[in-house]
Design a protein around this motif. Structure first.
Motif, PDB file in Angstrom:
ATOM      1  N   GLU A  26      51.745  77.529   6.280  1.00 61.00           N
ATOM      2  CA  GLU A  26      52.278  77.670   6.207  1.00 61.00           C
ATOM      3  C   GLU A  26      52.208  77.506   4.132  1.00 61.00           C
ATOM      4  OE1 GLU A  26      56.531  78.829   4.907  1.00 61.00           O
ATOM      5  OE2 GLU A  26      55.649  79.143   6.869  1.00 61.00           O
ATOM      6  N   ALA A  27      52.071  76.756   3.842  1.00 59.38           N
ATOM      7  CA  ALA A  27      51.290  76.255   2.171  1.00 59.38           C
ATOM      8  C   ALA A  27      51.127  78.269   2.017  1.00 59.38           C
ATOM      9  CB  ALA A  27      51.162  75.348   2.860  1.00 59.38           C
ATOM     10  N   ASP A  28      49.581  77.674   2.933  1.00 63.96           N
ATOM     11  CA  ASP A  28      49.387  79.538   2.498  1.00 63.96           C
ATOM     12  C   ASP A  28      50.005  80.683   1.808  1.00 63.96           C
ATOM     13  OD1 ASP A  28      46.966  77.660   2.333  1.00 63.96           O
ATOM     14  OD2 ASP A  28      45.875  78.312   4.552  1.00 63.96           O
ATOM     15  N   ARG A  29      50.891  81.046   3.137  1.00 68.00           N
ATOM     16  CA  ARG A  29      51.794  81.753   3.109  1.00 68.00           C
ATOM     17  C   ARG A  29      52.796  82.035   1.815  1.00 68.00           C
ATOM     18  NH1 ARG A  29      50.921  81.453   8.378  1.00 68.00           N
ATOM     19  NH2 ARG A  29      53.244  80.100   9.003  1.00 68.00           N
ATOM     20  N   THR A  30      52.716  80.451   1.454  1.00 71.74           N
ATOM     21  CA  THR A  30      54.579  79.957   0.228  1.00 71.74           C
ATOM     22  C   THR A  30      53.291  80.477  -1.310  1.00 71.74           C
ATOM     23  OG1 THR A  30      55.409  79.251   1.299  1.00 71.74           O
ATOM     24  CG2 THR A  30      55.882  78.822  -0.099  1.00 71.74           C
ATOM     25  N   ALA A  31      52.582  79.961  -1.033  1.00 70.49           N
ATOM     26  CA  ALA A  31      51.336  80.130  -2.685  1.00 70.49           C
ATOM     27  C   ALA A  31      51.589  81.410  -3.497  1.00 70.49           C
ATOM     28  CB  ALA A  31      50.300  79.636  -1.651  1.00 70.49           C
ATOM     29  N   THR A  32      51.490  82.249  -2.266  1.00 73.93           N
ATOM     30  CA  THR A  32      50.979  83.605  -2.404  1.00 73.93           C
ATOM     31  C   THR A  32      52.967  83.162  -3.936  1.00 73.93           C
ATOM     32  OG1 THR A  32      49.983  84.636  -1.284  1.00 73.93           O
ATOM     33  CG2 THR A  32      51.071  86.044  -2.919  1.00 73.93           C
ATOM     34  N   ALA A  33      53.546  83.645  -3.004  1.00 70.73           N
ATOM     35  CA  ALA A  33      54.701  84.200  -3.845  1.00 70.73           C
ATOM     36  C   ALA A  33      55.359  83.025  -5.189  1.00 70.73           C
ATOM     37  CB  ALA A  33      55.965  83.550  -2.801  1.00 70.73           C
ATOM     38  N   GLU A  34      54.799  81.732  -4.617  1.00 68.14           N
ATOM     39  CA  GLU A  34      54.633  80.321  -5.807  1.00 68.14           C
ATOM     40  C   GLU A  34      53.581  81.322  -7.193  1.00 68.14           C
ATOM     41  OE1 GLU A  34      54.616  76.747  -4.084  1.00 68.14           O
ATOM     42  OE2 GLU A  34      56.059  76.838  -3.339  1.00 68.14           O
ATOM     43  N   ASP A  35      52.914  81.144  -6.236  1.00 64.70           N
ATOM     44  CA  ASP A  35      51.962  82.436  -7.957  1.00 64.70           C
ATOM     45  C   ASP A  35      52.818  83.638  -8.578  1.00 64.70           C
ATOM     46  OD1 ASP A  35      50.126  79.937  -7.359  1.00 64.70           O
ATOM     47  OD2 ASP A  35      49.117  81.094  -6.226  1.00 64.70           O
ATOM     48  N   TYR A  36      53.321  84.014  -7.683  1.00 65.99           N
ATOM     49  CA  TYR A  36      53.736  85.589  -8.874  1.00 65.99           C
ATOM     50  C   TYR A  36      54.969  84.920  -9.236  1.00 65.99           C
ATOM     51  CZ  TYR A  36      50.678  89.129  -6.715  1.00 65.99           C
ATOM     52  OH  TYR A  36      49.788  89.760  -6.253  1.00 65.99           O
ATOM     53  N   VAL A  37      55.817  84.475  -8.570  1.00 72.54           N
ATOM     54  CA  VAL A  37      56.917  84.349  -9.390  1.00 72.54           C
ATOM     55  C   VAL A  37      57.538  82.969 -10.507  1.00 72.54           C
ATOM     56  CG1 VAL A  37      58.713  85.075  -7.430  1.00 72.54           C
ATOM     57  CG2 VAL A  37      57.871  82.025  -7.980  1.00 72.54           C
ATOM     58  N   GLU A  38      55.902  82.387 -10.453  1.00 73.43           N
ATOM     59  CA  GLU A  38      55.566  81.688 -11.944  1.00 73.43           C
ATOM     60  C   GLU A  38      55.041  82.227 -13.049  1.00 73.43           C
ATOM     61  OE1 GLU A  38      53.127  77.484 -12.503  1.00 73.43           O
ATOM     62  OE2 GLU A  38      52.759  77.959 -10.522  1.00 73.43           O
TER      63      GLU A  38
END
Length: 149
Positions: A26-38
């Protein structure tokens, strides 16, 4: 790398181990979204706009990858696009970006405090920030507060 433990740790119960692996997926899936929005938030702040071509260049991916990822972020309610105007964050996207930036900064500060150089701390924080639990982040914050206090 040397370790203090001379005997290997026994395997945890299967259910507990499976739960740990599920959290990491789940952290791997969320990481991409977080990196993009950041990154989008940073580009908007620093350059006044966030274009897909700039995101692709800074993420080291193709524009097709950015387009696909942005489509997912739109479906998730994190990003909006406007014709000829680039990428924008929704309120939910901005909230995620702010939280991701705070976690990143905390992890960097912690890694520097325990002896890493700033460049390595920045590099390592990119992965650690997404995988550290709230308990670990709170421990990092307590450590820093005690050290800096």
């Amino acid at each position: 790398m040397p370790t203090r433990r001379s005997t290997p740790r026994p395997l945890p119960p299967a259910k507990k181990q499976a739960a740990r692996f599920a959290l990491q997926r789940e952290a791997d899936r969320t990481a991409t979204a977080e990196d993009y929005v950041e990154l989008i938030a940073d580009l908007l702040r620093e350059e006044g706009e966030a274009r897909a071509v700039d995101v692709a260049r800074r993420m080291g991916v193709s524009q097709a990858t950015v387009t696909a990822t942005v489509g997912r972020l739109q479906r998730d309610g994190l990003v909006e696009t406007k014709p000829y105007r680039g990428l924008f964050l929704t309120a939910e996207g901005q909230t995620m970006a702010t939280a991701a930036k705070a976690r990143h900064d905390l992890v960097v500060r912690f890694l520097i405090a325990v002896g890493l150089d700033a460049e390595t701390a920045e590099e390592d924080a990119e992965g650690l920030e997404h995988h550290a639990s709230d308990k670990a982040l709170a421990a990092f914050a307590r450590f820093l507060a005690e050290r800096e206090g």
